[in-house]
Design a protein around this motif. Structure first.
Motif, PDB file in Angstrom:
ATOM      1  N   GLY A 129       0.830  -1.202   0.000  1.00 10.35           N
ATOM      2  CA  GLY A 129       0.000   0.000   0.000  1.00 10.35           C
ATOM      3  C   GLY A 129       0.859   1.244   0.000  1.00 10.35           C
ATOM      4  N   GLN A 130       0.297   2.352   0.466  1.00 11.53           N
ATOM      5  CA  GLN A 130       0.985   3.637   0.363  1.00 11.53           C
ATOM      6  C   GLN A 130       2.319   3.659   1.110  1.00 11.53           C
ATOM      7  N   ALA A 131       2.380   3.052   2.309  1.00  9.74           N
ATOM      8  CA  ALA A 131       3.630   3.054   3.064  1.00  9.74           C
ATOM      9  C   ALA A 131       4.688   2.199   2.380  1.00  9.74           C
ATOM     10  N   GLY A 144      -7.150  18.602   5.246  1.00  7.14           N
ATOM     11  CA  GLY A 144      -5.909  17.874   5.434  1.00  7.14           C
ATOM     12  C   GLY A 144      -4.671  18.733   5.376  1.00  7.14           C
ATOM     13  N   ARG A 145      -4.733  19.857   4.673  1.00  4.39           N
ATOM     14  CA  ARG A 145      -3.577  20.742   4.632  1.00  4.39           C
ATOM     15  C   ARG A 145      -3.240  21.252   6.027  1.00  4.39           C
ATOM     16  N   ALA A 146      -4.263  21.727   6.741  1.00  4.41           N
ATOM     17  CA  ALA A 146      -4.036  22.232   8.095  1.00  4.41           C
ATOM     18  C   ALA A 146      -3.617  21.115   9.039  1.00  4.41           C
ATOM     19  N   LEU A 147      -4.174  19.928   8.842  1.00  2.33           N
ATOM     20  CA  LEU A 147      -3.821  18.806   9.711  1.00  2.33           C
ATOM     21  C   LEU A 147      -2.365  18.406   9.512  1.00  2.33           C
ATOM     22  N   PHE A 148      -1.915  18.392   8.272  1.00  2.00           N
ATOM     23  CA  PHE A 148      -0.514  18.064   8.016  1.00  2.00           C
ATOM     24  C   PHE A 148       0.393  19.128   8.617  1.00  2.00           C
ATOM     25  N   ASP A 149       0.017  20.394   8.490  1.00  2.00           N
ATOM     26  CA  ASP A 149       0.819  21.465   9.077  1.00  2.00           C
ATOM     27  C   ASP A 149       0.878  21.319  10.594  1.00  2.00           C
ATOM     28  N   ALA A 150      -0.243  20.944  11.216  1.00  3.37           N
ATOM     29  CA  ALA A 150      -0.264  20.762  12.667  1.00  3.37           C
ATOM     30  C   ALA A 150       0.637  19.602  13.094  1.00  3.37           C
ATOM     31  N   THR A 193      -0.808   8.643   6.707  1.00  3.43           N
ATOM     32  CA  THR A 193      -1.419   9.415   5.629  1.00  3.43           C
ATOM     33  C   THR A 193      -0.540   9.380   4.390  1.00  3.43           C
ATOM     34  N   LEU A 194      -1.134   9.672   3.245  1.00  5.73           N
ATOM     35  CA  LEU A 194      -0.386   9.665   1.992  1.00  5.73           C
ATOM     36  C   LEU A 194       0.782  10.636   2.032  1.00  5.73           C
ATOM     37  N   ILE A 195       0.511  11.874   2.415  1.00  8.65           N
ATOM     38  CA  ILE A 195       1.578  12.871   2.383  1.00  8.65           C
ATOM     39  C   ILE A 195       2.534  12.707   3.565  1.00  8.65           C
TER      40      ILE A 195
END
Length: 353
Positions: A15-17, A208-214, A333-335
């Motif tokens: 998968g993604q990982a 998700g942008r804000a979550l990744f930044d957090a 997560t993907l990113i």
């Protein structure tokens, strides 16, 4: 037992990982193989419910290497688009994926790790476990669950509100899966949504942008010895994606407290209140799918494998990737999986140097 094919690294899970690890292994010129139990590319994304979309735009949902292309007409890509992206990622970087191959156990074998599968043996100097959590759903131990005569299923078994049209459905769980599946059912069923605590919706403009930044800010704070920012958990539990907002604003997404027990066709609260139910959907989370590592005896007293970064403390030749923040911030997560995948691969390559 010895023998079998030999390589420097076996990655378990395609998968993604696993693909993120494969990308970095390919870049460093490490000899490796990816063993994937699925019959087709896409990991768990090919098994999710019909209406599921990412809650990040494509540009914030990319693995290392090729950015995810925008899906025409969609701000937030759907699961089918993700499957196509992962399939192309695998092809583009010529990743050596073998499938379907199910790993049954990993064992110490002198200077090697022996990876036993349902289609033969592998010997590797290192193993990266990237099997995720989708394959190990968790169900709450609620009294009377075995007595309930209606339909019971976990998140992994849910597909569409068409399967429950006109029925009395209880959805259990206050996370993103619970809220999204409850919203999916809100207009076609007699819905009861129950949560352990009042649901915490993130502000409507947070995705998700804000979550990744957090998550990134938390990682940097911890790396530099500063106060823990709390990361994503400090913002709330539920991303208010458009279908969730629609059901919430229509007054159809009101959560009841968790019930006390089940009987043949009813859920029962502590005060004796009852609600008849045709189906219960348990959106109660997952546990890491790590049974293949059991022969190594890495679990501590509480069943947890201790890691430094992604490396297992009690077996440094094993790395765990993509199971949640304990194996790298936002690594599920993907990113978010790209950075811990890079660090794990660099660590593995340093062993060979």
């Amino acid at each position: 037992m010895t023998g079998g094919a030999r390589t420097q690294v076996v990655v378990i899970g395609g998968g993604q990982a696993g693909l993120a690890a494969g990308y970095h292994l390919r870049r460093l010129g490490v000899d490796f193989v990816i063993l994937d139990a699925q019959s087709a590319p896409g990991g768990a994304w090919q098994h999710v419910w019909d209406s599921l979309h990412l809650f990040s735009p494509a540009t914030y949902s990319s693995l290392p290497g090729r950015p995810m292309p925008v899906q025409t007409g969609q701000t937030y890509p759907d699961a089918g688009h993700v499957v196509g992206y992962l399939t192309e990622h695998e092809r583009r970087y010529d990743l050596p994926v073998q499938r379907p191959v199910r790993v049954t156990g990993v064992y110490r074998d002198g200077q090697f790790l022996r990876v036993e599968t349902d289609s033969g043996l592998w010997q590797a100097r290192a193993v990266i476990s990237a099997t995720g959590t989708w394959w190990r759903p968790f169900l709450s131990a609620v009294p009377g669950r075995a007595d309930f005569r209606g339909r019971q299923l976990h998140t992994v078994g849910y597909r569409s509100p068409r399967d429950f049209a006109g029925q009395r459905v209880v959805v259990v769980g206050g996370g993103n899966s619970g809220a999204q599946i409850a919203a999916d059912l809100a207009f076609d069923t007699e819905l009861t949504w129950v949560t352990q605590r009042p649901p915490r919706f993130l502000a409507d403009d947070i995705d998700g942008r804000a979550l990744f930044d957090a998550a990134t800010a938390r990682r940097r704070a911890l790396e530099h010895g500063r106060t823990d920012t709390g990361g994503v958990a400090s913002l709330g539990d539920i991303v208010a994606v458009p279908p969730v907002r629609e059901a919430r604003d229509a007054g159809r997404l009101k959560a009841a407290p968790m019930f006390r027990r089940l009987d043949r066709d009813t859920v029962v609260w502590a005060d004796g209140t009852r609600a008849r139910a045709d189906a219960v959907i348990w959106c109660t989370g997952f546990r890491p799918a790590l049974s293949h590592l059991a022969p190594l005896g890495l679990r501590g007293a509480r069943g947890h494998i201790t890691v430094e970064g992604t490396r297992a403390v009690d077996e440094p030749r094993v790395h765990l990737l993509g199971y949640g923040d304990w194996t790298g911030p936002a690594s599920a997560t993907l990113i978010g999986v790209g950075r811990p995948a890079r660090d794990a691969v660099r660590d593995v390559a340093a062993m060979f140097a």
